[in-house]
Design a protein around this motif. Structure first.
Motif, PDB file in Angstrom:
ATOM      1  N   ARG A 183      -2.111 -10.633  15.155  1.00  0.00           N
ATOM      2  CA  ARG A 183      -1.847 -11.193  13.827  1.00  0.00           C
ATOM      3  C   ARG A 183      -0.582 -10.544  13.271  1.00  0.00           C
ATOM      4  O   ARG A 183      -0.335  -9.352  13.499  1.00  0.00           O
ATOM      5  N   VAL A 184       0.202 -11.325  12.570  1.00  0.00           N
ATOM      6  CA  VAL A 184       1.482 -10.856  12.045  1.00  0.00           C
ATOM      7  C   VAL A 184       1.546 -11.170  10.562  1.00  0.00           C
ATOM      8  O   VAL A 184       1.446 -12.338  10.167  1.00  0.00           O
ATOM      9  N   ASN A 185       1.694 -10.156   9.745  1.00  0.00           N
ATOM     10  CA  ASN A 185       1.749 -10.354   8.301  1.00  0.00           C
ATOM     11  C   ASN A 185       2.854  -9.515   7.681  1.00  0.00           C
ATOM     12  O   ASN A 185       3.370  -8.576   8.299  1.00  0.00           O
ATOM     13  N   THR A 186       3.201  -9.863   6.460  1.00  0.00           N
ATOM     14  CA  THR A 186       4.217  -9.141   5.707  1.00  0.00           C
ATOM     15  C   THR A 186       3.570  -8.490   4.498  1.00  0.00           C
ATOM     16  O   THR A 186       2.801  -9.132   3.784  1.00  0.00           O
ATOM     17  N   LEU A 187       3.878  -7.236   4.273  1.00  0.00           N
ATOM     18  CA  LEU A 187       3.389  -6.524   3.095  1.00  0.00           C
ATOM     19  C   LEU A 187       4.500  -6.454   2.055  1.00  0.00           C
ATOM     20  O   LEU A 187       5.626  -6.036   2.353  1.00  0.00           O
ATOM     21  N   ILE A 188       4.180  -6.856   0.842  1.00  0.00           N
ATOM     22  CA  ILE A 188       5.084  -6.698  -0.294  1.00  0.00           C
ATOM     23  C   ILE A 188       4.484  -5.602  -1.171  1.00  0.00           C
ATOM     24  O   ILE A 188       3.503  -5.845  -1.884  1.00  0.00           O
ATOM     25  N   PRO A 189       5.028  -4.389  -1.105  1.00  0.00           N
ATOM     26  CA  PRO A 189       4.398  -3.272  -1.817  1.00  0.00           C
ATOM     27  C   PRO A 189       4.437  -3.398  -3.330  1.00  0.00           C
ATOM     28  O   PRO A 189       3.564  -2.861  -4.021  1.00  0.00           O
ATOM     29  N   GLY A 190       5.461  -4.095  -3.853  1.00  0.00           N
ATOM     30  CA  GLY A 190       5.625  -4.122  -5.299  1.00  0.00           C
ATOM     31  C   GLY A 190       6.179  -2.798  -5.798  1.00  0.00           C
ATOM     32  O   GLY A 190       6.380  -1.855  -5.025  1.00  0.00           O
ATOM     33  N   PRO A 191       6.419  -2.680  -7.093  1.00  0.00           N
ATOM     34  CA  PRO A 191       6.965  -1.433  -7.642  1.00  0.00           C
ATOM     35  C   PRO A 191       5.954  -0.285  -7.537  1.00  0.00           C
ATOM     36  O   PRO A 191       4.846  -0.387  -8.057  1.00  0.00           O
ATOM     37  N   VAL A 192       6.312   0.752  -6.817  1.00  0.00           N
ATOM     38  CA  VAL A 192       5.503   1.974  -6.743  1.00  0.00           C
ATOM     39  C   VAL A 192       6.454   3.169  -6.852  1.00  0.00           C
ATOM     40  O   VAL A 192       7.659   3.035  -6.652  1.00  0.00           O
ATOM     41  N   ASP A 193       5.904   4.317  -7.154  1.00  0.00           N
ATOM     42  CA  ASP A 193       6.711   5.520  -7.348  1.00  0.00           C
ATOM     43  C   ASP A 193       7.107   6.099  -5.992  1.00  0.00           C
ATOM     44  O   ASP A 193       6.556   7.088  -5.524  1.00  0.00           O
ATOM     45  N   SER A 194       8.087   5.447  -5.358  1.00  0.00           N
ATOM     46  CA  SER A 194       8.537   5.825  -4.014  1.00  0.00           C
ATOM     47  C   SER A 194       9.985   6.317  -4.062  1.00  0.00           C
ATOM     48  O   SER A 194      10.714   6.046  -5.017  1.00  0.00           O
ATOM     49  N   PRO A 195      10.426   7.019  -3.011  1.00  0.00           N
ATOM     50  CA  PRO A 195      11.829   7.452  -2.961  1.00  0.00           C
ATOM     51  C   PRO A 195      12.803   6.283  -3.026  1.00  0.00           C
ATOM     52  O   PRO A 195      13.861   6.385  -3.667  1.00  0.00           O
ATOM     53  N   LEU A 196      12.479   5.162  -2.379  1.00  0.00           N
ATOM     54  CA  LEU A 196      13.344   3.988  -2.425  1.00  0.00           C
ATOM     55  C   LEU A 196      13.474   3.457  -3.846  1.00  0.00           C
ATOM     56  O   LEU A 196      14.561   3.108  -4.303  1.00  0.00           O
ATOM     57  N   ARG A 197      12.342   3.411  -4.551  1.00  0.00           N
ATOM     58  CA  ARG A 197      12.367   2.931  -5.942  1.00  0.00           C
ATOM     59  C   ARG A 197      13.236   3.837  -6.815  1.00  0.00           C
ATOM     60  O   ARG A 197      13.950   3.365  -7.698  1.00  0.00           O
TER      61      ARG A 197
END
Length: 242
Positions: A183-197
């Motif tokens: 199975r192949v899916n995409t995760l959209i994390p949304g705004p979270v307190d991450s280094p990228l954000r």
């Protein structure tokens, strides 16, 4: 534990979301292969997993942008030799240097971003397909961005790579749908307190954002038995609930 005896490879395992996923999945019994170009970051995640009394992970230093095709194949061969199969791949590595107008986007930066965010997930998925197909069920998860579908101004190579990545995930899902194995899916994390954000929105009040650990449940769903049969979907963590 639902993920006991499951082998899952995570790219960008030393990063914010990659390390969060690695720890969450390991706590549920998964054997994690930690893939990242930074050895100190790999060691930090390794220690966190060991401290949680989870199965001992494997550290695999690997430069997604700098590796050639033979090195990708060598990685797949080593996994096949050691485990014989693979139940999961999480593409969590990401390259983002900042918002830039297309008119000012450098060629080198454009190519490097596409290499990490798009070309590497394609090549890694391709070389790992034989070991994934040896499992009764396996899960490939690509990590996208909530802004991918809107193609926001100044997102540049990062924005283009995420739009294309969702397309790659859909194509792969269609190709493997009839086999009922991968199975192949995409995760959209949304705004979270991450280094990228933090890099993308430095002036934002991060105290108002969900912690990265808020994604634990969606990672466990995507790699656990509850998502078997679910493929070709974009799972938005902001609206996710079992």
């Amino acid at each position: 534990m639902p993920l006991t005896n499951q082998v899952i490879l995570i790219t960008g395992a030393g990063g914010g979301l990659g390390s969060t996923a690695a720890l969450a999945l390991a706590k549920q019994g998964a054997q994690i292969i930690l893939l990242d170009k930074s050895i100190p970051k790999l060691e930090t995640v390794y220690d966190l997993i060991k401290a949680a009394s989870a199965p001992e992970p494997i550290m695999y230093p690997f430069d997604l942008a700098g590796a050639n095709e033979d090195e990708y194949q060598e990685l797949a061969d080593k996994i096949g030799e050691k485990y014989g199969f693979l139940q999961g791949v999480l593409h969590s590595a990401v390259e983002f240097s900042g918002y830039t107008p297309i008119a000012l986007q450098g060629t080198k930066e454009w190519g490097h971003t596409l290499n990490v965010n798009l070309n590497a997930p394609f090549l890694l998925s391709r070389v790992l397909l034989p070991v994934l197909q040896k499992s009764q069920t396996a899960s490939i998860v690509f990590t996208s961005d909530s802004s991918a579908r809107t193609a926001v101004a100044y997102s540049g190579a990062y924005g283009v790579s995420k739009i294309a990545l969702e397309g790659l995930a859909k194509i792969l899902a269609e190709e493997f749908e009839s086999s009922n194995k991968i199975r192949v899916n995409t995760l959209i994390p949304g705004p979270v307190d991450s280094p990228l954000r933090k890099r993308a929105y430095p002036a934002e009040d991060k105290g108002k954002l969900p912690k990265m650990e808020s994604l634990d449940a969606v990672y466990l769903y995507l790699f656990g038995p509850q998502s078997i049969g679910v493929t070709g979907q974009a799972i938005d963590a902001r609206t996710f609930h079992l």
